[in-house]
Design an enzyme around this catalytic site. Structure first.
Site, mmCIF file in Angstrom:
data_model
loop_
_atom_site.group_PDB
_atom_site.id
_atom_site.type_symbol
_atom_site.label_atom_id
_atom_site.label_comp_id
_atom_site.label_asym_id
_atom_site.label_seq_id
_atom_site.Cartn_x
_atom_site.Cartn_y
_atom_site.Cartn_z
ATOM 1 N N ALA A 78 0.809 -1.220 0.000
ATOM 2 C CA ALA A 78 0.000 0.000 0.000
ATOM 3 C C ALA A 78 0.843 1.273 0.000
ATOM 4 O O ALA A 78 1.608 1.524 0.926
ATOM 5 C CB ALA A 78 -0.931 -0.007 1.202
ATOM 6 N N GLN A 121 0.662 -1.423 -5.260
ATOM 7 C CA GLN A 121 -0.697 -1.185 -4.777
ATOM 8 C C GLN A 121 -0.829 0.268 -4.335
ATOM 9 O O GLN A 121 0.020 0.778 -3.596
ATOM 10 C CB GLN A 121 -1.001 -2.108 -3.602
ATOM 11 C CG GLN A 121 -2.424 -2.014 -3.094
ATOM 12 C CD GLN A 121 -2.631 -2.856 -1.838
ATOM 13 O OE1 GLN A 121 -2.120 -2.523 -0.769
ATOM 14 N NE2 GLN A 121 -3.375 -3.948 -1.966
ATOM 15 N N HIS A 197 -6.135 -0.516 -3.993
ATOM 16 C CA HIS A 197 -6.445 -1.106 -2.690
ATOM 17 C C HIS A 197 -7.884 -0.756 -2.329
ATOM 18 O O HIS A 197 -8.182 0.342 -1.892
ATOM 19 C CB HIS A 197 -5.480 -0.561 -1.637
ATOM 20 C CG HIS A 197 -5.385 -1.403 -0.401
ATOM 21 N ND1 HIS A 197 -6.332 -2.328 -0.044
ATOM 22 C CD2 HIS A 197 -4.433 -1.454 0.573
ATOM 23 C CE1 HIS A 197 -5.970 -2.916 1.095
ATOM 24 N NE2 HIS A 197 -4.823 -2.414 1.487
ATOM 25 N N TYR A 202 -10.100 0.429 3.931
ATOM 26 C CA TYR A 202 -9.531 1.709 3.522
ATOM 27 C C TYR A 202 -10.520 2.485 2.654
ATOM 28 O O TYR A 202 -11.655 2.064 2.447
ATOM 29 C CB TYR A 202 -8.186 1.490 2.831
ATOM 30 C CG TYR A 202 -7.141 0.928 3.772
ATOM 31 C CD1 TYR A 202 -6.795 1.612 4.933
ATOM 32 C CD2 TYR A 202 -6.527 -0.292 3.526
ATOM 33 C CE1 TYR A 202 -5.862 1.106 5.818
ATOM 34 C CE2 TYR A 202 -5.590 -0.813 4.408
ATOM 35 C CZ TYR A 202 -5.263 -0.107 5.553
ATOM 36 O OH TYR A 202 -4.345 -0.624 6.431
#
Length: 693
Positions: A78, A121, A197, A202
């Site tokens: 991420a 990502q 993501h 999130y």
């Protein structure tokens, strides 16, 4: 626009004799990925600091180490697309400016040298963080001091979570553009593709979820409106990266959270995304709570297979399968069954970056298997770089990676006293370098504290640490001699017998049985009048627990509560109580998300819990407790105990070191013999010592 399905699976010219599916190539957009081993997005903590988020040479070595050992595809973890995404506690990378283009190019070049494909990502965490770093006086004074989300719904996972700012229309469009810009930078940095993501709670998931998205405009309300943000992000990302780079997304198969999206919802979302965007794969995970993202050691390999199969029913794209897979046998069976198209090895690649090579060479027994101790998440969630509980080379690949154990010019006789994790790792490394190594272990089995922890309920996997280290040290030539205690009385005879050039004292630590702890710095008053066991004696059965049992938990780790759980079913035990001076039991287990798996066991066994209390005195079978927040209040609480189990403190066992030095023997201490700590520190110090001898 939707491209032709990219899930056509090419058969290899020469199938692997044992794992033909695992080592078969597959198509990803215009790329051919050499096998089905994927290192999925995990915490990209290999940056200079949380503010800059710029990849270092450490990142290059880290990803190349996995690429050189037969990983087919790597997706860097991420990476923030906007400054408002940066927050505590995890230190990770960013692509909201051009600073990482050149570092990414170095990473991509290193990975491509080994025939591995690589993507990254992209994430905005939304409300799922704390903006703590942005509050620092050295930060940009115009930074946003609030988290953001589709709606003002507080984050329910943590106490004291800040309520986010609701995003405006203009801010939503800005974030979509940020995802596109970050994707473009990734491709300019030489990467083969990008991933959105949209899982783990999130921002993208927050838009999808009716739990977090309470909007009534075009970005919320109906399924179509809640889907819009993800669709627009993916479309913008595709436009930014062009037709050749791959584009995927990660999504939860289910949330495991009341009121959030479940499997049927996600199936609909996956089908609709595929119909509306030009994506190439679905990377599947499960759970918005970290207790499920980092599942515990008692979960079986491939536990997410049924969720993945359900998503495959609605998708024509490759589906990435994850879920406690640690061996190539497990991976091959999952692929053969059709539950997934490729296998993601996250924590397992932390534990052993050489997994792919060992699998290809059919050396499954040599794989350092992940035990799901979750020290990786503990380290990352505390703002440190992610680490593995028993792979000390992680993050140190540039210095300690594969091939760096240089053979010694002059062989030494090395005597290691103690066969716990520290001593075993030292033996493994020193023997690999060519030394003549002997390990003397006092007990009948090696493993030390890892073996004892494995006796706790649902912790048997932890024993694999000692087992693997023992087997690998022996395979490297170290001699293991168990049932061989060394003390002051026989030390001279041991030295005469083994004539060591160097001695490593790895005798560990011992639990205290008198209640010695850090609150008073003294044993507990009257302890001699009680029937007392250490938690180790209790779980190992070397001491008898009977009647009314009180477990005193001052450590705050897994040992106190799980010892109580173990004793609740012990014949002769009538009742178990758990007493701690902390405001909760198992307080230290929150960081490695063990708490959520411990507490159901505690409640299932109907264990009495007493918090905020400390022992005032023992009087036979009576323990008088005082409330630490009202120490002078009366009456004080009395609890009856036929057996007291101490989980309060540990002290080093290191008396041999000064005796060896008195005899002018080259010697050092490592691990808990230096100071009582955890497995990570013990294995690290063993590894370091093994390299230096």
């Amino acid at each position: 626009m939707t491209s032709a399905p990219a899930s056509a699976l090419d058969a290899p010219d020469t199938p692997h004799p044992v794992y033909p599916r695992l080592f078969s190539p597959w198509k990803l957009r215009g790329h051919t990925v050499k096998n089905r081993i994927v290192f999925p997005p995990t915490c990209a903590t290999w940056v200079d600091n949380i503010a800059s988020g710029t990849f270092t040479d450490m990142a290059t070595a880290y990803y190349e180490e996995r690429a050189k050992h037969d990983v087919g595809l790597i997706v860097i973890g991420a990476t923030h697309v906007h400054p408002d995404s940066v927050g505590a506690p995890v230190m990770t990378a960013q692509l909201f400016n051009d600073n990482n283009i050149e570092p990414l190019r170095r990473i991509a070049d290193a990975v491509h040298r080994h025939g591995t494909k690589i993507g990254i990502q992209l994430v905005h965490v939304g409300m799922r963080s704390q903006p703590t770093p942005r509050l620092d006086p050295l930060w940009d004074e115009d930074a946003t001091w609030a988290t953001v989300s589709p709606s003002q719904v507080p984050l329910g996972e943590f106490p004291g979570s800040m309520t986010p700012k609701e995003l405006s229309e203009e801010e939503i469009l800005e974030l979509i553009a940020s995802f596109a810009a970050a994707a473009g930078r990734a491709v300019r940095g030489g990467l083969d593709g990008v991933e959105l993501h949209a899982s783990h709670g999130y921002l993208a998931w927050q838009f999808l979820s009716p739990l977090y998205n309470k909007r009534t405009d075009r970005w919320g309300g109906s399924h179509e409106n809640r889907l819009r943000f993800v669709v627009e992000c993916l479309r913008a990302m595709r436009e930014a990266i062009g037709p050749d780079a791959f584009l995927g997304y990660r999504i939860n198969s289910t949330s495991f959270w009341p009121g959030d999206l479940e499997l049927a919802d996600v199936q609909r979302i996956v089908a609709d995304i595929e119909a509306r965007t030009d994506i190439d794969y679905v990377n599947l995970s499960a759970g918005v709570h970290h207790a499920f993202i980092h599942t515990p050691m008692h979960y079986e390999a491939g536990w997410e297979r049924e969720y993945a199969r359900a998503v495959k029913e609605v998708s024509g794209k490759p589906v990435f399968l994850v879920g406690r897979v640690t061996t190539p046998e497990q991976a091959e069976e999952l692929l053969e069954s059709g539950d997934g198209d490729v296998i993601c090895l996250g924590r397992q690649m932390f534990a052993d970056p050489e997994w792919g090579t060992k699998a290809r060479e059919t050396r499954s027994e040599d794989i350092r298997r992940c035990v799901a101790a979750n020290y990786c998440w503990r380290s990352a969630s505390s703002g440190r770089r992610v680490q593995c509980v028993y792979n000390p080379t992680m993050g140190r690949e540039g210095k300690w990676g594969a091939g760096t154990l240089l053979q010694i010019e002059h062989k030494k006789r090395v005597l290691i006293i103690g066969g716990g994790p520290a001593g075993l790792e030292c033996a493994r490394v020193a023997a690999a370098r060519g030394h003549d190594v002997t390990v003397l272990e006092a007990e009948q089995r090696t493993g030390g504290h890892a073996r004892l922890h494995a006796l706790l309920p649902r912790r048997s996997e932890y024993g694999r640490i000692g087992t693997w280290l023992t087997e690998q040290a022996a395979k490297n030539g170290a001699k293991m001699i168990t049932g061989s205690p060394v003390d002051a009385d026989n030390l001279d005879a041991v030295i005469d017998a083994y004539r060591p050039d160097h001695v490593v004292v790895a005798t560990g630590s011992r639990p205290t049985s008198d209640g010695f702890q850090g609150w008073t710095g003294e044993p507990m008053p009257g302890v001699a009048t009680a029937h007392v066991l250490t938690w180790e004696d209790a779980v190992a059965g070397t001491g008898e627990a009977h009647g009314r049992v009180v477990v005193l938990d001052d450590l705050g780790d897994v040992t106190g509560p799980l010892t109580a759980v173990a004793l609740a079913d012990r014949p002769g035990v009538e009742r178990v109580s758990l007493v701690t001076r902390w405001p909760m039991i198992g307080m230290d287990t929150l960081a490695d998300v063990a708490f959520e798996w411990i507490m159901p066991q505690v409640y299932e066994k109907d264990i009495d819990i007493v918090v905020d209390h400390f022992v005032d005195t023992f009087d036979g079978t009576a323990i008088r407790l005082r409330n630490l927040h009202r120490p002078d209040a009366a009456p004080r609480r009395t609890i009856e105990a036929d057996t007291v189990v101490m989980a309060v403190s540990r002290l080093s066992v290191n008396g041999l070191l000064p005796l060896l030095r008195e005899r002018a023997v080259s010697a050092e201490a490592i691990g808990c013999a230096v100071a009582p700590r955890g497995t990570y520190e013990a294995v690290y110090e063993g590894h370091r010592a093994g390299r230096k001898i």
